[in-house]
Design an enzyme around this catalytic site. Sequence first.
Site, short mmCIF file in Angstrom:
data_model
loop_
_atom_site.label_atom_id
_atom_site.label_comp_id
_atom_site.label_asym_id
_atom_site.label_seq_id
_atom_site.Cartn_x
_atom_site.Cartn_y
_atom_site.Cartn_z
CD GLU A 39 -2.85 -0.78 0.03
OE1 GLU A 39 -3.09 0.25 -0.58
OE2 GLU A 39 -3.65 -1.69 -0.37
CE1 TYR A 120 -6.89 2.93 -0.56
CE2 TYR A 120 -4.60 3.09 -0.01
CZ TYR A 120 -5.46 2.48 -0.51
OH TYR A 120 -5.26 1.66 -1.62
CG ASP A 138 -8.12 4.20 -4.13
OD1 ASP A 138 -9.35 4.23 -4.47
OD2 ASP A 138 -7.30 3.53 -4.66
#
Length: 329
Positions: A39, A120, A138
């Site tokens: 991520e 996020y 996102d």
Amino acid sequence: MLIPPPRKANQLLLDWYTAAGRDLPWRRTRDPWKIMVSEIMLQQTRVAAVIPYYQRFLERYPEPKDLAQAPEQEFLAIWSGLGYYSRARNLQRAAIQITEAGGFPETYEEIRTLPGVGDYTAAAIASICFSLPYAVLDGNVMRVISRMTLEKGDISNSSVRVRLKEHAQRLLDPKRPADFNQAIMELGATVCLPRSPQCLLCPWREMCQARAAGVQGELPIKLKKRDPVKLAMELFLVEKNGSILLRQRGTTESKLAGFWELPVARDMPAAERGECLGSFKHSITHHDYTIEVYRASAAKAPKGFRWFQMEELENVPVATMTRKALALV
């Protein structure tokens, strides 16, 4: 701005994802460290560019403790070329925090406290690794939800983002939050594209309000970015006995601190310029550079410079601009 019945939307999306989702390396694990690395790397970076870096990084640092004790020059060398290097430094700070705590945090609130982790990323890790019902938001998800709900507000506005997050949270399948979050991100990345959305392939095409209104290509609305500043730069390639001369940026510099790079003309005012090896384009935030690379000669290396054999460059952090320049040789 209505949203479709969540149960129907969930089933359509998850069925589509089961059939069409890409086989990506981070989708084969629920290990929170591996998910976190993916991520962080995927922030502002394309999937295709991330995959080889992700695999190399985890081969070297399979656990947080491995990165926690790594020298900065070492992990920056592995990250070199991926850009946004503060991500790598934050990742090490997070690894130290995880190691000192004796394990990875397991709640959204605790995950959110890790360096470099925002709303996020915390939602992604919490849902994928611990099945916690937190919707991600996102750029891909904002685009999907904006079109689904016919959101005509500017998505750079915080109140609009809050509204989109609320829509995403209502749509989230609390029983399958990991699959839902990955599915809606996949939909935005592969079908609900910024330009030329592939509406006929979309599982939500019959309930998309933007498509019904014929304005799917106009959403989401985002204020136009300012025009980039155009700049010219010259880099010097100084060689001696098969080695090249590089300058290291100071550790206190705001960008690329500690990275090695080819000198610019002002770094070596006494150097003699030779032939032009070529030019290339390079963009950094709001600056577009046109860079020319010249051979140059110098009687001695200035302070702060060092000679490197080409094979040594794999083990030190080298600026992307310098990597592009060396590719011309």
